[in-house]
Design an enzyme around this catalytic site. Sequence first.
Site: not given
Lengths: 335, 668
Positions: B18, B172-173, B542, B546, B548
């Site tokens: 990736y 996955y996430h 935040k 981003d 996350h």
Amino acid sequence: MPLSDIAEDAQQVMSANKAAVSRALNLVEDRRAESHARVAELLAALKDAPKAAGGHRVGLTGPPGVGKSTLTSVLARGLRLRDRTVGVVAVDPSSMRSGGSLLGDRARMSFDPTDNGLFVRSLATAGEVGGLAYAANSSVRVLGAAYDTVIIETTGVGQSEIDIVHVADTVVLVIQPGSGDVLQFLKAGIMEIPDILVVNKADQDELARRAVADLRGALRTAHAVGAGGAQDGAWETPIVATSATKGSGIDELIAQLDAHRKHVETALLARRRRGEVQWTLDLFIRKHGEHGVSTLGGRRLLKARAERELDGGETPLSLCEQLSREYVAALGQTA
Amino acid sequence: MAQDGKRERDRPWIMRTYSGHSTAAASNELYRTNLAKGQTGLSVAFDLPTQTGYDADDPLARGEVGKVGVPISHIGDMRALFDGIPLDQMNTSMTINATAVWLLSLYIATAEDQGVDPRVLRGTTQNDIIKEYLSRGTHIFPPAASMRLITDLITYTVDEVPKWNPINICSYHLQEAGATPTQELAYALVTAIGVLDAVKATGRIPEAEFGKVVGRISFFVNAGIRFVEELCKMRAFVELWDRVTQERYGVTDPKQRRFRYGVQVNSLGLTEQQPENNVIRIVLEMLAVTLSKDARARAIQLPAWNEALGLPRPWDQQWSLRTQQILAYETDLLEYDDLFTGSEVVKAHTQDLVESAWAEVQEVLKRGGAVEAVESGYIKQRLVESNAARLRAIEAGEQIVVGVNKFVESEPSPLTENLDEAILTVDPKVDADQRAALARWKETRDNDAVDKALAELQRVAKSDENMMVPSIAAAHAGVTTGEWANLLREVWGEYRAPTGVSGASVKTAATGANAETVARLRDRIHALEASMGRRPKMLVGKPGLDGHSNGAEQIAIKARDVGFDVVYEGIRVSPEQIVASALEEGVHLIGLSILSGSHLALVPEVMKRLRAAGLGDVPVVAGGIIPEADAERLRQEGVAAVYTPKDFELDNIMSDLIDLVDRQHAAE
Ligand code: B12
Ligand SMILES: Nc1nc2c(ncn2[C@@H]2O[C@H](COP(=O)(O)OP(=O)(O)OP(=O)(O)O)[C@@H](O)[C@H]2O)c(=O)[nH]1
Ligand SMILES: [Mg+2]
């Protein structure tokens, strides 16, 4: 803030200076005994603010997740487009375990951070006083001195639906299509009839139409059984369908809010005063029960006293605390 | 089959890395070297502005251009990215979601320019916007509009780009956001169901052709360190997908019912402490998705040993690629039939997972399906709760992480002797260069053609026609990513997803080894409340693009659990908004969380604005992927403390935060 600065700050609040409004809100949240005098002075200084008397205090209540915050956001935007300034108090529950809170309503409101005509403050219920936050009433007074419309979003559970009546000029109950409980409560007279009923999440026309029709029926039954609320019979509770996410129905909601505000115009100050008196008593009773009331001379006496002292600058909270002290002292004597 | 049970070797899975950063040209160079090293497919990482639909010149893109991926604004960038790489021979995976329709359009247009027929293109667009709301955070539009984009891409490619994998349903996430194996299975499946139901509802696919669409659906799965359970999870996926496709969609061809999946192994569990240990974790995790022949991954990409430090350098990625190659080419793994056929242990645990996942699938369907359960915050809340439980177990030492909460003593590591150079750093000049290049692009293109293309795009957006068609035309006309997305923002609006923190019920404090510490922290907050008159109030912010959110969510919840009043507004909040919130909310403390690497641009900006708003006194702390040299710079700018993944003991962080409020109060 020392006393001398308070008058100055009150001026700043009235001209909607955000820093001053924020400081004032911090002050009215301050529970220290030594701060009460300053809180009282601040509120007294704001009492005759030009905005306050002409302003509108709108309470939004309804079950968790119906879209109160999202609706607050679009309603605020609608009001700003009409050049009215808006202050918001958003109340969220405190954790029973830690006393802390996650104030999540703000996350659902989107606004322009450079707009000086919009102010949002989150408050936690802080446990002991039931549905609305400790400082909700005083915060509304502060914001009411600064902004044209004050919107109070409740937690929608527990006592808040009752408390909001004491704080708002117009109570808006928000529900969503298919919320059978609300219908049952209304029909059975368990729930007070709000000033305006909003069916939010009316994204699909068909569902919305059906929900509105159901509600009409429930309201009729509720009136028939003489359910509470109806503070004055001349107002017929309108039902507005909105979609907060699509922004539809907001113009109509604002029109109905304006209509109700006009309807209560002459009785406005009396209504607000009645609310504060009632809230003071409710707070006290929740804490000390009927025994507290009878110890301090009974309901009628307390009510009269509340009316007097609230005129003299006390707030429902400070007065309730004063009464508590008297009650505890009285208990000590009899023991 | 050869004698003694050995078979012909199976063909290895597709091996990818990736990657992408800085500019299209720099990424192109990287791709060519990777292919030369034996990598068999490309996996494009886009930068956050491209993923969220902004050009480099948008104020919201500041600090993020070219950082975590390649910026692609228009067909010129796309051409440069694949310069010298023949698209008819490539298998290209693009991690792109909200803007997937647009990036695929640029890819198709680039292929057409190369003289390649789109019908031969092979590759994958991630295009699972549902999990963006739940974990990955690059969504733009409300769920209904997102679902429309997803289905437009699928129904277009089925006929026009038939070898393309139009969507990679991602579990996955979800694991990276804390999901348990059961949750990973269940929420990926309800997403797939939501998507297929929506495709069906478009009415564009004839009944008889529907199996073809089902056969194009692929998955992107995670594999964590409990690799036996993960192995069973993959087998459970195979079984459940077979069930869903057969029972719900009546697909009769077993090939179309096959669970096809790619993998990136777990990164959430990769540690900042003793980072060399991560290589071993990565190898074990890879076993889970390769050992079962009957449930083997089609494509694998691996994180690198320095995952928790920052972006991997080419050498770090090479190490991960070699790991795959050793397993595929040196070992005898690919010579055998399924190793676990007949294993009662594997079968039993697989069945457990099948059952628990199926029950959770039913729960979500009962709540109206994936989209409803996203909008109501139900799934997000479950994920936040699982992640909190995970962190609590690590903090309490109940879940062992070697080098973190056990066996922590270490010799000095030669790998990390020079820590600040052990990662890839992106030249900050990239930002300005990209902006300049964009300005040149806009000057030299045919602006009438652009206007026309945008008008057509708008018309289609308001209709129910397929967005792919006008998007490909817009790609050829020179429209930019920002123009495409901004136009659609106007038509469909934007969406802020539920944060999942408010309602999350989390057993963080009252029980377990740390109960006493928590009680002490609560007492301190209580004492502070008494002396300040108000309960300490904290803003968790935040800033930037981003997405996350894990760290911010867990800090917010923990702070609530020790007694703070906490304001958390979710991801992607501008510095202006953070400062406005701090001012209006009257907070005593501000905590900023940034993992995308843009901390040096964003934290100072927030500080500057705080000072301008008269809030210079409010203590600010920062957390995230922040190399020590940067942390030092931030502290010099006035940040009170900086936290990184190694600070896994949330109780200690909370204690610091209370100190900060206390000290500030004492100073006033
Ligand atoms: C999980 C993860 C994801 C998940 C995120 C899920 C979610 N909703 O949070 C997913 C899979 C979606 C993801 C996606 C991406 N990721 Co990622 N991800 C990670 C990973 C593996 C772990 C981060 C994490 O959640 N840790 C657990 C939490 C609890 O820890 P934490 O956030 O670090 O918080 C701790 C401290 O830092 C601190 N802290 C943090 N914030 C705050 C705030 C306050 C107030 C305080 C007091 C403390 C504090 O306290 C916490 C407790 O210990 C890291 C690598 C790693 N191992 O750290 C990469 C990583 C952060 N990701 C990275 C990248 C590049 C991406 C992508 C941008 C890739 C791409 N090009 O698309 C995408 C897009 C995401 C986006 N929209 O921004 C890079 C960032 C590179 C950089 N900084 O230079 C990393 C470092 C991986 C790498 N080495 O390349 N990612
Ligand atoms: N479909 C639809 N969803 C809506 C509408 N209004 C709000 N929502 C969604 O409903 C969910 C809850 O909205 P909120 O505004 O947080 O509801 P709330 O009543 O303030 O919730 P609490 O403060 O937690 O009680 C969110 O996911 C919103 O996006 C609407 O009109 N239609
Ligand atoms: Mg709310």
